[in-house]
Design an enzyme around this catalytic site. Structure first.
Site, short mmCIF file in Angstrom:
data_model
loop_
_atom_site.label_atom_id
_atom_site.label_comp_id
_atom_site.label_asym_id
_atom_site.label_seq_id
_atom_site.Cartn_x
_atom_site.Cartn_y
_atom_site.Cartn_z
N ARG A 118 0.84 -1.20 0.00
CA ARG A 118 0.00 0.00 0.00
C ARG A 118 0.88 1.26 0.00
O ARG A 118 2.08 1.19 0.21
CB ARG A 118 -0.90 0.01 1.23
CG ARG A 118 -1.99 -1.04 1.21
CD ARG A 118 -2.72 -1.16 2.55
NE ARG A 118 -1.89 -1.77 3.59
CZ ARG A 118 -2.28 -1.96 4.84
NH1 ARG A 118 -3.49 -1.57 5.22
NH2 ARG A 118 -1.48 -2.53 5.73
N LYS A 145 1.94 1.86 7.30
CA LYS A 145 2.31 1.04 8.45
C LYS A 145 3.28 1.77 9.36
O LYS A 145 3.91 2.75 8.97
CB LYS A 145 2.94 -0.28 7.98
CG LYS A 145 1.96 -1.22 7.32
CD LYS A 145 0.78 -1.58 8.21
CE LYS A 145 1.16 -2.50 9.35
NZ LYS A 145 -0.01 -2.83 10.21
N TYR A 182 -0.56 4.28 10.76
CA TYR A 182 -0.90 3.28 11.78
C TYR A 182 0.35 3.04 12.62
O TYR A 182 1.44 2.81 12.08
CB TYR A 182 -1.31 1.95 11.13
CG TYR A 182 -2.66 1.96 10.47
CD1 TYR A 182 -3.82 2.16 11.21
CD2 TYR A 182 -2.79 1.72 9.10
CE1 TYR A 182 -5.07 2.16 10.61
CE2 TYR A 182 -4.04 1.71 8.49
CZ TYR A 182 -5.17 1.92 9.25
OH TYR A 182 -6.41 1.91 8.65
N HIS A 217 -0.05 1.29 16.20
CA HIS A 217 -0.31 0.14 17.07
C HIS A 217 0.76 0.03 18.15
O HIS A 217 1.38 -1.01 18.37
CB HIS A 217 -0.38 -1.15 16.25
CG HIS A 217 -1.46 -1.15 15.22
ND1 HIS A 217 -2.80 -1.29 15.53
CD2 HIS A 217 -1.40 -1.01 13.86
CE1 HIS A 217 -3.52 -1.24 14.41
NE2 HIS A 217 -2.71 -1.06 13.39
N GLU A 253 -5.25 4.49 14.02
CA GLU A 253 -6.15 3.55 14.70
C GLU A 253 -6.77 4.08 15.97
O GLU A 253 -7.69 3.47 16.52
CB GLU A 253 -5.43 2.22 14.99
CG GLU A 253 -4.42 2.25 16.12
CD GLU A 253 -3.04 2.73 15.70
OE1 GLU A 253 -2.13 2.65 16.54
OE2 GLU A 253 -2.87 3.18 14.54
N VAL A 277 -14.60 -6.10 11.99
CA VAL A 277 -13.93 -7.30 11.47
C VAL A 277 -14.88 -8.49 11.51
O VAL A 277 -15.06 -9.21 10.52
CB VAL A 277 -12.65 -7.61 12.28
CG1 VAL A 277 -12.13 -9.01 11.97
CG2 VAL A 277 -11.56 -6.60 11.96
N ASP A 304 -19.98 -12.29 21.04
CA ASP A 304 -19.66 -10.92 21.45
C ASP A 304 -20.21 -10.69 22.85
O ASP A 304 -21.13 -11.39 23.29
CB ASP A 304 -20.28 -9.91 20.47
CG ASP A 304 -19.62 -8.53 20.56
OD1 ASP A 304 -18.71 -8.24 19.76
OD2 ASP A 304 -20.02 -7.74 21.45
N ASP A 337 -2.10 -7.02 15.00
CA ASP A 337 -1.45 -5.71 15.12
C ASP A 337 -1.49 -5.18 16.55
O ASP A 337 -0.64 -4.38 16.95
CB ASP A 337 -2.13 -4.67 14.21
CG ASP A 337 -1.58 -4.72 12.79
OD1 ASP A 337 -0.40 -5.04 12.63
OD2 ASP A 337 -2.34 -4.45 11.85
#
Length: 371
Positions: A15, A75, A94, A96, A118, A179, A198, A270
């Site tokens: 990406r 990333k 991102y 993380h 994020e 997700v 959940d 991640d």
């Protein structure tokens, strides 16, 4: 502002942080955009498209970091990039952080300003810059899981949707967020027998209303997880706590209760993963086996479909990038509460609570930097 877009150098990360269309928008606002040579090539964007949009091409990653006031990436920086990041440089990507202490310490030492995609968070608790990649990863988790269920790839040897006269595979989805919803939708569309777990009854009610008849919902607790893993063929981990480490919902001892060839896909890798046996893998070497259970835990799943992923990501990041460039990070974050929540590390100080908790680091009040 001078903006730099380096080529991603993480394993099989195809990406790019900015498209030619995004470059054109930033240039229209009076900013200068430098793109590293061939940065967009794997996503389908050639250097000529960037120059036509008003961008300028630089040959090396070192030149991009050296020149730019703001870096736009996809990333988190990897080790060889740590030394390239300068004091006061704004890095928008991102990160993380909670899953990597070395990265956290490196960014603290750099003195840079780190805005994490994020943790940008809307008032309804949704994560607008994480959502599109969660959608991609959720859908891909079923695509990859179906593949690794094949016997030559060490899976149990079952076709996800079955055939007339033969039952379909059983798919267990942990987490009913973005997700989990996308994973369940894909698995159900392929004909699998799907169960979503959940802890939010409100979310389960919603999913029960919108999902097809082959998707069941159940409350998530250890008893129900242990019950389902004994008969599930494919298990998707999609549990996320914004900015924090993911909870370990499947422990090492649970692998013994699964059938040989069961496939685990951990989309939360991640953030440290929601399986105790998760370790980050790459597209080059995506799986490993523990106790005859196949683990797929690629840390940049959407990087395998870069054209789709880059467009989906930059559609949502560009408006924030324009605000940061137009106003500077202090004013932009002071005026935009969701963007303010994206601030993680500022000039050596941690300002995001989950990172402070993860590594027992001092927490500074972010508002003190925005006055």
């Amino acid at each position: 502002m001078i903006i730099g877009v380096p080529k991603e150098i993480k394993n099989n990360e195809n990406r790019v942080g900015l498209t030619p269309a995004g470059t054109m928008e930033l240039v229209k606002h009076g900013h200068t955009v430098f793109i590293q040579q061939n940065a967009g090539l794997q996503s389908g964007f050639e250097d000529e498209e960037y120059t036509k949009a008003g961008g300028k091409i630089l040959a090396t990653i070192e030149e991009v970091y050296q020149t730019a006031e703001m870096i736009i990436k996809v990333k988190e920086p990897i080790e060889q990039e740590y030394i390239l990041i300068k004091k006061d440089q704004l890095v928008f990507t991102y990160f993380h952080f909670a899953s990597s202490e070395p990265l956290t310490k490196a960014m603290i030492d750099s003195g840079s300003v780190c805005v994490s995609y994020e943790t940008v968070e809307d008032p309804d608790r949704s994560l607008p810059l994480l959502t599109p990649m969660s959608e991609v990863a959720g859908r891909m988790s079923i695509q990859q899981g179906a593949k690794y269920l094949e016997k030559p790839l060490k899976g149990i040897g079952i076709l996800l949707g079955g055939v007339p006269g033969v039952a379909p595979a059983k798919v267990l989805v942990l987490g009913g967020g973005v997700v989990g919803t996308q994973a369940a939708k894909m698995a159900a569309g392929m004909g699998a027998d799907v169960t979503i777990l959940d802890i939010s009854i409100k979310r389960l009610r919603y999913l029960d209303d919108v999902m097809s008849a082959n998707v069941n919902t159940e409350f998530s607790n250890e008893h129900n997880i242990r019950k389902h893993i004994k008969t599930s063929d494919l298990i998707i981990g999609g549990v996320l706590i914004p900015g924090a480490k993911a909870p370990k919902l499947i422990t090492r001892d649970m692998l013994k209760e699964m059938r040989p060839g069961t496939v685990l896909v951990d989309v939360a890798v991640d953030q440290g993963g929601c399986f105790e046996t998760t370790k980050p893998t790459t597209h080059q070497d995506p799986v490993y086996i523990i106790d005859d259970v196949v683990h797929y835990s690629v840390a940049n799943m959407p990087g395998a479909v870069p054209y789709t992923s880059t467009l989906a990501l930059t559609n949502v990041t560009l408006p924030y990038a324009i605000q940061l460039a137009n106003k500077g990070w202090k004013k932009a974050c002071a005026e935009n509460e969701p963007l303010k929540k994206g601030l993680n590390v500022i000039n050596g100080d941690v300002v995001y609570p989950a990172i402070s908790e993860a590594f027992n680091l001092p927490l500074e009040d972010v508002n003190g930097y925005l006055k």
